[in-house]
Design an enzyme around this catalytic site. Sequence first.
Site, PDB file in Angstrom:
ATOM      1  CG  ASN A  48     -10.125   3.459  17.190  1.00  9.62           C
ATOM      2  OD1 ASN A  48      -9.440   3.107  18.143  1.00  9.62           O
ATOM      3  ND2 ASN A  48     -11.176   2.772  16.769  1.00  9.62           N
ATOM      4  CG  HIS A 134     -10.478  -6.248  12.663  1.00 14.91           C
ATOM      5  ND1 HIS A 134     -11.530  -6.207  11.781  1.00 14.91           N
ATOM      6  CD2 HIS A 134     -10.830  -5.479  13.716  1.00 14.91           C
ATOM      7  CE1 HIS A 134     -12.478  -5.427  12.284  1.00 14.91           C
ATOM      8  NE2 HIS A 134     -12.073  -4.971  13.452  1.00 14.91           N
ATOM      9  CD  GLU A 172      -5.225  -6.178  13.368  1.00 18.58           C
ATOM     10  OE1 GLU A 172      -4.933  -5.253  14.141  1.00 18.58           O
ATOM     11  OE2 GLU A 172      -6.210  -6.914  13.538  1.00 18.58           O
ATOM     12  CB  SER A 176      -7.300  -2.991  16.847  1.00 11.89           C
ATOM     13  OG  SER A 176      -7.740  -4.325  16.853  1.00 11.89           O
ATOM     14  CG  ASP A 200      -6.182  -4.185   8.618  1.00 14.22           C
ATOM     15  OD1 ASP A 200      -6.067  -2.945   8.603  1.00 14.22           O
ATOM     16  OD2 ASP A 200      -7.166  -4.778   9.103  1.00 14.22           O
ATOM     17  CG  HIS A 203      -5.673   0.418  14.850  1.00 14.38           C
ATOM     18  ND1 HIS A 203      -6.546   1.153  15.608  1.00 14.38           N
ATOM     19  CD2 HIS A 203      -6.349  -0.685  14.448  1.00 14.38           C
ATOM     20  CE1 HIS A 203      -7.705   0.517  15.682  1.00 14.38           C
ATOM     21  NE2 HIS A 203      -7.611  -0.607  14.981  1.00 14.38           N
ATOM     22  CE  LYS A 232      -9.640   1.292  13.053  1.00 10.19           C
ATOM     23  NZ  LYS A 232     -11.043   1.247  13.129  1.00 10.19           N
TER      24      LYS A 232
END
Length: 381
Positions: A48, A134, A172, A176, A200, A203, A232
Amino acid sequence: MPVFSDRIRHALASREQSGLTRRLMPLSGGNRLELDCNGDKFVNFSSNDYLGLACAPELSKAWQEGIALYGNGSGASPLVTGFSSAHQNLEAALCEWLGFERAILFSSGFSANQALLFGLLEKGDLLIQDKLNHASLMEAGMLSPATMTRFKHNDVESLKKRLTSDALVVTEGVFSMDGDCAPLKQIRDVTNGKAWLAVDDAHGVGVLGADGRGSCSEFGIKPELLVVTFGKAFGLSGAAVLCSHEVGDYLTQFSRHHVYSTAMPPAQAYALTYALDMIQTEQWRRDKLLELQHYYAECFSSFTGYVETRTPIKPLVLGDAECSMAVAAELNRSGAWLTAIRPPTVPKGSARLRITLTANHDKSQVEWLAKHLYKALEKVG
Ligand SMILES: Cc1ncc(COP(=O)(O)O)c(C=O)c1O
């Protein structure tokens, strides 16, 4: 009789039987792009480290400078003596960059998510999460005293049906395992004035948006709560919750993950501030990533299971867990480090190769991967 041994043996045996056992692979030093595992060399397509900062020499130097200035560890939790000017500077830089009043630091994204949900939710509250959020968010939701409901992945109508006033909606920014983006604009529109929104952006931050400000900047929204993680695109580890003054004060007082846990090393906070500066000023890393993504689409769009994403996360959904494992093993033998992602990490029947690109890759490596993947798929059938 203690039940634990039996329980553990049974769980391990059933995981082995279903072919889902995961194994740790110790890698030798070197950079994060060319891996050395017991003398065998691999090109890494599963990290990542999107901007290639995990081994950037300037960042290593900044961390060393931080050690020279602040020593090794923080020595205590933040409210005792673990909070330093390095932490304070990092918090201030994050607030200015992302447009929030407060940033509260945590040692990992997992603990930041848990701190947030456990800190805010009480019995009688409604927590509404995207179905593919997640594990850290799902686990916190299940263990919290609130009632949790999940809406269909990225489906705003499904969210709307569940929405009541005073709910906390969590999504998110970039998912992910799928690399797709949440429809943040629409989610903000339906939650505005009705429910709090927490994003969140583990990424998305560093990768999307103006100067890498992440998914919220990309889609022009501001949530009440934003989680960014540093393992990441930042190339290090740790996380922060961005929020208002009041929520910041509340988490500082009541978040057990903050109050009762050793603060991240100040040298790490110092290095993270440096990484943030690199993210803001080194646009070339995002430009290179974008160029590689376009090239990836050129090379891979004809493959079965190809999924178009605007992020460096490129899933190739093969469906069957065993087939995904066999293809990953075949690629491993050719010198590519790729992990097959299987249930329970992803839903049954959607096992995949999770291919990730970083600013440190070059086009010839993408082309090489396409060639070897083609061969591996032919061989495995
Ligand atoms: C969306 C998301 N949130 C949180 C985390 C946890 O972050 P950390 O690795 O810093 O604990 C991850 C980790 O993979 C993630 O993908």
